[in-house]
Design a protein around this motif. Sequence first.
Motif, PDB file in Angstrom:
ATOM      1  N   GLU A   1       0.875  -1.278   0.168  1.00  0.00           N
ATOM      2  CA  GLU A   1      -0.279  -0.088   0.079  1.00  0.00           C
ATOM      3  C   GLU A   1       0.808   1.289   0.097  1.00  0.00           C
ATOM      4  OE1 GLU A   1      -3.121  -0.066  -0.527  1.00  0.00           O
ATOM      5  OE2 GLU A   1      -3.570   1.993  -0.158  1.00  0.00           O
ATOM      6  N   LEU A   2       1.990   1.256   0.850  1.00  0.00           N
ATOM      7  CA  LEU A   2       2.982   2.363   0.814  1.00  0.00           C
ATOM      8  C   LEU A   2       3.393   2.537  -0.685  1.00  0.00           C
ATOM      9  CD1 LEU A   2       3.935   4.327   2.734  1.00  0.00           C
ATOM     10  CD2 LEU A   2       5.967   2.622   3.187  1.00  0.00           C
ATOM     11  N   MET A   3       3.703   1.579  -1.377  1.00  0.00           N
ATOM     12  CA  MET A   3       4.549   1.498  -2.474  1.00  0.00           C
ATOM     13  C   MET A   3       3.488   2.158  -3.576  1.00  0.00           C
ATOM     14  SD  MET A   3       7.507   0.529  -2.824  1.00  0.00           S
ATOM     15  CE  MET A   3       7.715   1.560  -1.088  1.00  0.00           C
ATOM     16  N   ARG A   4       2.039   2.058  -3.277  1.00  0.00           N
ATOM     17  CA  ARG A   4       0.917   2.419  -4.453  1.00  0.00           C
ATOM     18  C   ARG A   4       1.141   3.953  -3.721  1.00  0.00           C
ATOM     19  NH1 ARG A   4      -4.253   3.548  -4.496  1.00  0.00           N
ATOM     20  NH2 ARG A   4      -4.382   3.384  -2.072  1.00  0.00           N
ATOM     21  N   LEU A   5       1.144   4.280  -2.610  1.00  0.00           N
ATOM     22  CA  LEU A   5       0.931   5.692  -2.447  1.00  0.00           C
ATOM     23  C   LEU A   5       2.172   6.669  -2.986  1.00  0.00           C
ATOM     24  CD1 LEU A   5      -0.040   6.085   1.412  1.00  0.00           C
ATOM     25  CD2 LEU A   5      -1.250   6.802  -0.553  1.00  0.00           C
ATOM     26  N   VAL A   6       3.245   6.057  -2.950  1.00  0.00           N
ATOM     27  CA  VAL A   6       4.417   6.599  -3.592  1.00  0.00           C
ATOM     28  C   VAL A   6       4.309   6.835  -5.212  1.00  0.00           C
ATOM     29  CG1 VAL A   6       7.023   6.096  -4.135  1.00  0.00           C
ATOM     30  CG2 VAL A   6       6.172   5.805  -1.790  1.00  0.00           C
ATOM     31  N   ALA A   7       3.969   5.810  -5.609  1.00  0.00           N
ATOM     32  CA  ALA A   7       3.711   5.856  -7.119  1.00  0.00           C
ATOM     33  C   ALA A   7       2.444   6.859  -7.438  1.00  0.00           C
ATOM     34  CB  ALA A   7       3.098   4.418  -7.838  1.00  0.00           C
TER      35      ALA A   7
END
Lengths: 290, 327, 377
Positions: free
Chosen positions: B122-128
């Motif tokens: 989920e964190l990676m999604r937020l970064v993207a």
Amino acid sequence: MSAAITILGQHLLNGVLIGCAYALIAMGLTMIFGVMNIANFAHGEFYMLGGFLAFYLVSLMGLNYFAALPVAVVLVVALAVILQHAIFRRLRDAPMMTTTLVTIGLSIFLEHVALLLWGPQPQSIPTPFPTKPLSFFGVYTTPLYLFCMAVTAALILVGHLLIRRTRMGKAMRATFQNKEASALVGIRIDRIYMYAFAFGAALAAAAGAVLGGFIPVEPTTGGIITLKAFVVVILGGMGSFVGAIVGGLLLGLAEALGAGYMPTGWKDAIGFFAVILVLLFRPEGLFKRV
Amino acid sequence: MSDTGRQRLATAAVCVALFAVPLVVHDEYYLHLFIVSGVFVVAVLGLDLIVGYVGQLSLAHAAFFAIGAYTSALLFVRLQWTMWLGLPSAALFTGLVALALGSVILRTRGHRFIIITVVFAELMRLVATNWVDVTRGFMGLPGLQVPKLYLPGLGAINIASKERFYYVVLVAAVLAYFACRAIVRSSIGRKFVLIRENEPLAESLGISAFRYSMIAFVAGAALAGAAGSLYAHYVGFVSPDLFNFSYVTIMLIMVILGGKGTLLGPALGAVLFTFLPELLREASHWRMIIFATILIVATLFMPRGIIFPLVEHLVPRRWRVRNAGAA
Amino acid sequence: MHALKLTLAVAVSLALAPLAVAQETVRIGVVQPTTGPVAYDGNIYVNTVKMLVDDMNAKGGVLGKKIELVVEDGACNPAQSVNAAEKLVVRDKVVALLGAFCSTSTAAVMEVAKKHKVPLITGISTAAQLTEQGNPYFFRAVATTPMLGNAFGPVLPKAVKAKRFAFLTLNDDWGRSMQASYPKAIESGGGQIVANEFFQQSDLQFLSQITKVKAANPDAIVLAANTQQAVALSKQIRELGVTVPLIGEGSWTSDSYIKLAGPAAEGVYGLVEYVYTIKSPINEAFVKEFQAKLKENPSKFAGAAHNAIHIMVDAIGRAGAADPEKIRTALEQTDYNGLVGNIKFDAKHQAYGQTVYLAHVKSGIPEVVETATIAKP
């Protein structure tokens, strides 16, 4: 100067409102995790169903709002009991991967059944509260927000008392600590599991029903709710009820304050960063297991 | 003909069939599905290493797939690196990310591990989504291309057509399969299984669960990253949608229903569960409801999956290689 | 033997039948989100196109043939939209495409259109860079956010009687594009920008952002959001005691928004490419038919669908043949008068010349209070 304090106060109040909701949902998740050792990925779906059922009871069946909320919760509890009997009863001693996969499957199942039945439209529950905001020293809230906070706080208190004071609660905690020994002293494990699962689902459904008045519910809401609940549970310490309550409030406040004073795009990331920090420095979470 | 002879013939027949696909199938739509299946074969083989062989339920795999896709896309868009450089770079970078993540979380066990992998994804999604300067957020990175193949003497060959790109993906899938097979048949693979079946025993024998889980985690992530790169260049476009939980779900279904811990099972699962959703296009919600039900039922009653046991059943008893990996 | 020959003949003709049918209709493919978060609006688009095509077919279709629509679900998901478009072009052999609603999906489908050389029109996707990629098969029949901003920005301060403007938009290409382009236009009309806030597509509550906006003391708030978030935003803004006018790009004048937002919708301004209260013979007929067949008032997505299908069919007629290349050339020469005025395409295939509207919601009805014409970019 006083404007800045008013704004701070507003952020704090917003944070408490959301935090209470997080705490309630996380308590339910902790209940299920603590007693049954199951990470319930379908927890958010119980929230969603609570919201949707309340919506349909009020708007389509004309039920009184204050009656609809408990009825919606009871319906979700009924579903939880059925699920426990049909599925989770068989998973009492199953490995973690099995139970997790089953709850993931359940989450997908419930989400798509909801989409099929009700479509993707988000719905907010019509409430009988006047919409005119109330203000205290420049900080605004509405009767509905106050109701939400009161109900969630009350339910948290009820939950806490249940765990700590009642025999049922003691039995649950015993099962949590040592399943075999509890069974040996005559605690009926299957019953305890059912109560734990039902109560956990009830808390989530109650949150959904109560919050649905101002946060619209849609079938896909479940996913985000589950994620937030897991974040709280990890922060607070998996299996600690106090941790879930304090963790929920802290997350709500942290998000409100963070969003208030930082670029709001990263608001959700606050919880995730906190989780990573906790993992690095205090993996058991902020509180020990009950 | 002897047993070995028959076995060799069967394997040869399968190889011929795989190579003949573009010659027999001319429908671009089906070729498209074969290509996407192949990409997912690479990805889920990696997932099987960590879920099937080591026995840890990682929900970060789809995020590794997406990270690989974004890495390759960014290298193409910013540095004009073709897929020939982009793919290994994506695999390497994704592996490094897995190394970093693993060093933090592979010491935890149980539910906490699973949840952390979800949080990471989920964190990676937020970064993207939010690091707009680099990833262009929701707008995504369009315009990715399949590079030309340079062979000495033949010059630059255009491989962007579906018929030709199929072979690229086929080679990737075959390489991934043999690489994984080599790992699981080696002593490393046996240690994976020992850790899965009896971690305390493994530790007492001096086998570090942490180190071997890390090997599986990083190798799996690298494969996912490579698959992501292939996917990105083929589809021509990356966006934060790649981080949706639906990718996690479908990869899990491919591995679990295919038969975790068997390599071949998840590979077949990848093909089946790429074709099936497309063929069931009309019944969108019912389709997911049915898949979810099958997942629950299979997890409860068919822990060895559905596809692999089925396939195994068709293979004569004498030929069945004792599969150390199957749960 | 006789039976065998008969069976063979029947089988062969059944197999050839689809081919035979294909030559008798003009096939247009539609990629829209019929499932997913924007499915409600996607289905409105699809139903509108179907309704209008039925009308066209009743009048003889185009080029003497009936129009056949093939609809596939893109779900506003780029990968799924690509699959949908591939299927339409490769298997169904459509000669033209409409879609795909969300800008990211349209961007992905554009590549498919280019690869297979089939023209694509979008009536909804407003991300500016779509027309900047030089894709000769892509046409945009709607004004982009910056164009809308340039048309209305200078007018807003006077129209809503405000000087201090705050922005609260979705954190995607649409919202960011608004916050990048509107300020200059508003400032040229005498306004001042006092806040720039964003929210995520998955956000359900906006209390923090609203509180921040409130702290900046605006006279008006400009928003970009679609129905679900628009409803929650309007309610929560009012619940936090903010009473200034709201000006929104998105579905702020649609029936569904007004109904769901209730009293919070009162007084909202919508910056729209279409609204059902437009007074023109074409629109009044359209609204009447829409109300009779689809039982609600047409939203801006219905208007977008009307434009897209009419422009496409108009081009097919002028092309003289159901040939994608000829249709593409004909599209470039579009000079179409329809629901929202005259539409032409510029060199980048961006539509211009149409009328856009500032609508004010009063007692549940979005009345048009200002109009502007989109200038050639």
